[in-house]
Scaffold this active site. Structure first.
Site, short mmCIF file in Angstrom:
data_model
loop_
_atom_site.label_atom_id
_atom_site.label_comp_id
_atom_site.label_asym_id
_atom_site.label_seq_id
_atom_site.Cartn_x
_atom_site.Cartn_y
_atom_site.Cartn_z
N LEU A 214 -47.21 -11.99 -48.77
CA LEU A 214 -48.45 -11.99 -49.55
C LEU A 214 -48.68 -13.43 -49.99
CD1 LEU A 214 -47.98 -8.83 -51.82
CD2 LEU A 214 -49.43 -9.02 -49.80
N ASP A 215 -49.94 -13.87 -49.98
CA ASP A 215 -50.19 -15.25 -50.34
C ASP A 215 -50.01 -15.46 -51.84
OD1 ASP A 215 -52.75 -14.95 -51.79
OD2 ASP A 215 -53.60 -14.45 -49.83
N LEU A 216 -50.08 -16.72 -52.24
CA LEU A 216 -49.77 -17.12 -53.62
C LEU A 216 -50.58 -16.34 -54.65
CD1 LEU A 216 -48.25 -19.25 -55.42
CD2 LEU A 216 -50.30 -20.66 -55.21
N THR B 44 -52.10 -13.39 -54.32
CA THR B 44 -52.15 -11.95 -54.10
C THR B 44 -50.94 -11.29 -54.75
OG1 THR B 44 -53.34 -12.22 -52.01
CG2 THR B 44 -52.23 -10.11 -52.37
#
Length: 319
Positions: free
Chosen positions: A107-109, A111
């Site tokens: 998951l990106d930063l 999210t």
């Protein structure tokens, strides 16, 4: 029988196949003294070194498969270390014996939400592989309101991302108290490309202001797992997840049972040097001196006491 090197190492819990392939390409792995290359095969009897350290493969077919869900907060990254010193999701995971946690996707930063981890790289690879088509469900807050035409485009025709069409399986309004000029939606997608959900909404003119993953395949993020906490999957949850990617028969002997390695309690997010179960067990084994117990006097004892006191009173009266 021999297996491809990345599959053998992944099955032993040393990483995902994709991660191990990058190690092979960068020359970090040797097999029997020779630098490994993609396509090489090996067995558990071969001498395999990673960065000069001997890799153990004895647990490949015997170590119980473990998996946990982690509630990722915004601001954490999904790598084991970060040159910028940002917090990573691995810092808060509980200790694991005879292996290490392998992340199922990322998951990106910015999210939050559900991340799955397992000690079995082969399982992680299957869970991430596009051929399995596992659903990922997200709660997404966008600026503005999506029209019927926008929803149709996102679920029907699709939008172009990196030269390929991408679409959601479904887009449904979410019943959320916080609305205002923003709107919350539940979206389901079967791919995991980089920032795909955000980029799809951007392609139809809506900026994503909040994004949270709430389901991965058969596993749902439960409300009792707070941000920064993790929880082991229960045996039935794990079995259902393994069977959803067609590995039920292959891993039947490695799935933990409630009696052997049942689900652990939620962790606060602090890394554990030793499991609380182990520490409690050590205290229990060393602290077993018998405790004194109060014995109730039996009837005969009480009778004798009364008889003795009566005799003493009679003697004092005669005297």
């Amino acid at each position: 029988m021999s297996d491809k090197l990345q599959k053998l190492l992944a099955h032993a819990g040393h990483g995902s196949r994709r991660e191990i392939e990058t190690w092979i390409e960068s020359g970090r792995i040797t097999v029997n003294g020779k630098r490994a290359k993609l396509g090489d095969r090996a067995t558990v009897r071969d001498r395999i070194l990673l960065d000069g350290n001997l890799v153990s493969l004895n647990s490949a077919a015997t170590e119980p498969i473990r998996a946990l869900m982690y509630h990722k907060p915004e601001g954490e990254i999904c790598t084991r270390s970060d040159p910028k010193g940002r917090p990573t999701v691995f810092e808060k995971l509980p200790a694991i014996p005879n292996g290490r946690w392998v992340s199922v996707g990322r998951l990106d930063l910015n999210t939050s939400g559900l991340l799955l981890f397992t000690n079995n790289g082969e399982l992680a690879n299957k869970l991430m592989h596009p051929s399995t088509g596992l659903e990922r469900e997200y709660l997404v807050r966008i600026r503005g309101v999506a029209s019927d035409e926008t929803v149709q485009k996102l679920t029907g025709d699709g939008v172009m991302i990196d030269g390929r069409k991408a679409k959601f399986d479904s887009v449904q309004p979410a019943d959320m108290a916080e609305q205002g000029t923003n709107r919350w939606y539940r979206v389901v997608i079967r791919e995991g490309r980089y920032r795909e959900v955000r980029r799809m909404w951007d392609a139809v003119g809506h900026t994503v202001s909040r994004l949270k993953r709430i389901r991965y395949g058969t596993v749902k993020l439960t409300r009792d797992v707070k941000q920064g906490q993790s929880s082991k999957l229960a045996p039935k949850q794990l079995e259902k997840l393994v069977r959803s990617v067609g590995l039920g028969d292959a891993f039947a002997g490695q799935l933990y049972s409630a009696g052997r390695d049942g689900p652990g309690s939620r962790t606060s997010g602090k890394p554990a040097r030793a499991s609380s179960t182990t520490r409690r067990g050590q205290r229990a084994s060393t602290d077993r001196s018998p405790r004194p117990t109060k014995k109730s006097p039996n009837k005969s004892t009480r009778g004798n006491s009364r008889a003795g006191s009566t005799t003493a009173r009679r003697r004092s009266t005669k005297s």
